[in-house]
Design a protein around this motif. Structure first.
Motif, PDB file in Angstrom:
ATOM      1  N   ASP A   1       0.231   1.454   9.599  1.00  0.00           N
ATOM      2  CA  ASP A   1      -0.549   1.073   8.492  1.00  0.00           C
ATOM      3  C   ASP A   1      -2.130   0.891   8.394  1.00  0.00           C
ATOM      4  O   ASP A   1      -2.183   0.366   7.618  1.00  0.00           O
ATOM      5  CB  ASP A   1      -0.225   1.611   7.242  1.00  0.00           C
ATOM      6  CG  ASP A   1       1.473   2.599   7.459  1.00  0.00           C
ATOM      7  OD1 ASP A   1       1.451   3.294   8.204  1.00  0.00           O
ATOM      8  OD2 ASP A   1       1.991   2.122   7.079  1.00  0.00           O
TER       9      ASP A   1
ATOM     10  N   ARG B   1       1.530   3.528  -2.185  1.00  0.00           N
ATOM     11  CA  ARG B   1       1.047   4.853  -2.615  1.00  0.00           C
ATOM     12  C   ARG B   1      -0.096   4.766  -2.393  1.00  0.00           C
ATOM     13  O   ARG B   1      -1.199   5.684  -3.255  1.00  0.00           O
ATOM     14  CB  ARG B   1       1.714   5.484  -3.644  1.00  0.00           C
ATOM     15  CG  ARG B   1       2.842   5.445  -3.960  1.00  0.00           C
ATOM     16  CD  ARG B   1       3.558   5.554  -5.432  1.00  0.00           C
ATOM     17  NE  ARG B   1       5.106   5.935  -5.577  1.00  0.00           N
ATOM     18  CZ  ARG B   1       5.748   4.354  -5.144  1.00  0.00           C
ATOM     19  NH1 ARG B   1       5.445   3.168  -4.946  1.00  0.00           N
ATOM     20  NH2 ARG B   1       6.722   4.313  -4.959  1.00  0.00           N
ATOM     21  N   GLY B   2      -1.235   4.205  -1.620  1.00  0.00           N
ATOM     22  CA  GLY B   2      -2.521   4.005  -0.766  1.00  0.00           C
ATOM     23  C   GLY B   2      -3.315   3.439  -2.213  1.00  0.00           C
ATOM     24  O   GLY B   2      -4.629   3.532  -2.199  1.00  0.00           O
TER      25      GLY B   2
ATOM     26  N   ASN C   1       0.892  -1.410   0.166  1.00  0.00           N
ATOM     27  CA  ASN C   1      -0.293  -0.302   0.134  1.00  0.00           C
ATOM     28  C   ASN C   1       0.793   1.313   0.089  1.00  0.00           C
ATOM     29  O   ASN C   1       0.523   2.298   0.878  1.00  0.00           O
ATOM     30  CB  ASN C   1      -1.204   0.196   1.141  1.00  0.00           C
ATOM     31  CG  ASN C   1      -2.499   0.914   1.327  1.00  0.00           C
ATOM     32  OD1 ASN C   1      -2.782   1.074   0.059  1.00  0.00           O
ATOM     33  ND2 ASN C   1      -2.210   1.152   1.964  1.00  0.00           N
TER      34      ASN C   1
ATOM     35  N   TYR D   1      -5.862   1.602   8.657  1.00  0.00           N
ATOM     36  CA  TYR D   1      -7.010   2.476   8.873  1.00  0.00           C
ATOM     37  C   TYR D   1      -8.167   2.008  10.100  1.00  0.00           C
ATOM     38  O   TYR D   1      -8.907   2.602  10.917  1.00  0.00           O
ATOM     39  CB  TYR D   1      -7.707   2.148   7.407  1.00  0.00           C
ATOM     40  CG  TYR D   1      -7.198   3.347   6.610  1.00  0.00           C
ATOM     41  CD1 TYR D   1      -7.243   4.801   6.649  1.00  0.00           C
ATOM     42  CD2 TYR D   1      -6.694   2.737   5.332  1.00  0.00           C
ATOM     43  CE1 TYR D   1      -6.342   5.204   5.862  1.00  0.00           C
ATOM     44  CE2 TYR D   1      -6.138   2.992   4.364  1.00  0.00           C
ATOM     45  CZ  TYR D   1      -5.731   4.786   4.496  1.00  0.00           C
ATOM     46  OH  TYR D   1      -4.986   5.580   3.552  1.00  0.00           O
TER      47      TYR D   1
ATOM     48  N   ASP E   1      -7.846  -4.083   7.866  1.00  0.00           N
ATOM     49  CA  ASP E   1      -8.827  -3.534   6.156  1.00  0.00           C
ATOM     50  C   ASP E   1      -9.358  -3.861   5.382  1.00  0.00           C
ATOM     51  O   ASP E   1     -10.735  -3.938   4.348  1.00  0.00           O
ATOM     52  CB  ASP E   1      -7.877  -2.077   5.280  1.00  0.00           C
ATOM     53  CG  ASP E   1      -7.197  -1.275   6.649  1.00  0.00           C
ATOM     54  OD1 ASP E   1      -8.020  -1.178   7.625  1.00  0.00           O
ATOM     55  OD2 ASP E   1      -6.261  -1.208   5.763  1.00  0.00           O
TER      56      ASP E   1
END
Length: 304
Positions: free
Chosen positions: A289, A212-213, A210, A291, A254
């Motif tokens: 990291d 760059r998202g 992940n 969410y 996530d």
């Protein structure tokens, strides 16, 4: 949207996540994590790797972890290897599934190994043969098929030639691993669609970082192309030490949360997974990291 009704998730945190941590967890802590993962419903777990303890000290106790955990009914416990020594260690500790890896970046592979990716895979034949003699399954991984810091975009033909090299040595379970975190959804959809069409005999896995998202969007794109097997890591731990700025793997909680909200079955208990990830976060001693660990589940916000 053309999406599957269920997917399979392989938890790679015990290997790809913890190998990137400065703090080395105790074998007892790893064993606790593994048992919690099984209790949460994971059917495929990457338990560790049989690399040199000097090179990857975080994975030095993988053999002991296998011996203490033993085989678990209906759960695949796999490990990453690099050579025949890895197969020998797998035999001695009872590991029944190993994974080998090659880079799709020719520049990367040549610089590190002085071989093309195809030559590297051809060299795996003795590993595959040795494993087969002892009833050990072998899967293969292709790192950076979607992009590399060395070449930028990787031609599809280069990735296909590596797939064919794997098939030539008897490996038909293959992971496309975005270790560089450079993949984007339309590219993922196109490559996955073409790979499934051209190689219907291959059992595919997708592994997204992940950085760059993009990982969640890339998983959606891969599902639309018919892919149903994905790697993820508790807390979003991990990263690639050879790629500048590389962040961790996509967070397991996530991914499972997104699937739950979309009505796609994973077989994993999200509540148990969140509790496990909170525990791991305390073990490694830093924020991660994820969410869901920050925001919680969507359902938990709905007023009764």
């Amino acid at each position: 949207m053309n999406l599957p009704s269920k997917i399979t998730i392989c938890e790679v945190g015990l290997r790809d996540g913890l190998q990137n941590e400065a703090k080395i967890l105790q074998t007892s802590e790893k064993l606790e994590i593994a048992k919690d993962l099984i209790d949460a419903g994971f059917k495929v777990i990457e338990l560790g790797s049989f690399m040199s303890p000097k090179a990857v000290p975080q994975m030095a106790d993988t053999d002991e972890l296998y011996k203490q955990l033993n085989q678990v009914d209906e759960v695949e416990l796999r490990a990453l290897i690099a050579n025949k020594k890895g197969v020998e260690r797998a035999i001695n500790c009872g590991c029944r599934k190993v994974k080998i890896n090659v880079s799709a970046s020719r520049g990367h592979n040549l610089a590190n190994l002085n071989m093309t990716p195809e030559e590297s895979v051809a060299g795996f034949k003795e590993i595959v043969d040795m494993a087969a003699e002892h009833g050990i399954e072998v899967s293969g991984s292709i790192s950076m098929p979607f992009g590399s810091p060395w070449e930028g975009k990787i031609p599809l033909e280069d990735v296909q030639s590596i797939v064919e090299a794997y098939l030539n040595v008897g490996v038909s379970e293959i992971s496309l691993s975005d270790a560089s975190g450079m993949a984007v959804p339309n590219q993922v959809y196109e490559m996955c669609s073409k790979m499934k069409e051209r190689y219907p005999q291959v059992k595919w896995w997708l592994h997204f970082h992940n950085t760059r998202g993009m990982a969640m969007a890339n998983i959606i794109a891969a599902m639309q192309a018919g892919m149903t097997q994905f790697d993820s890591s508790f807390c979003g731990l991990g990263g690639c030490p050879f790629v500048p700025g590389a962040a961790g793997n996509v967070s397991s909680e996530d991914v499972v949360h997104m699937m739950d909200e979309m009505g796609i079955e994973t077989g994993i208990d999200i509540v148990k997974l969140i509790e496990l990830s909170k525990k791991v976060r305390q073990m490694v001693g830093h924020d991660t990291d994820s969410y869901i660990l920050k925001a919680g589940r969507s359902k938990d916000l709905i007023k009764k």
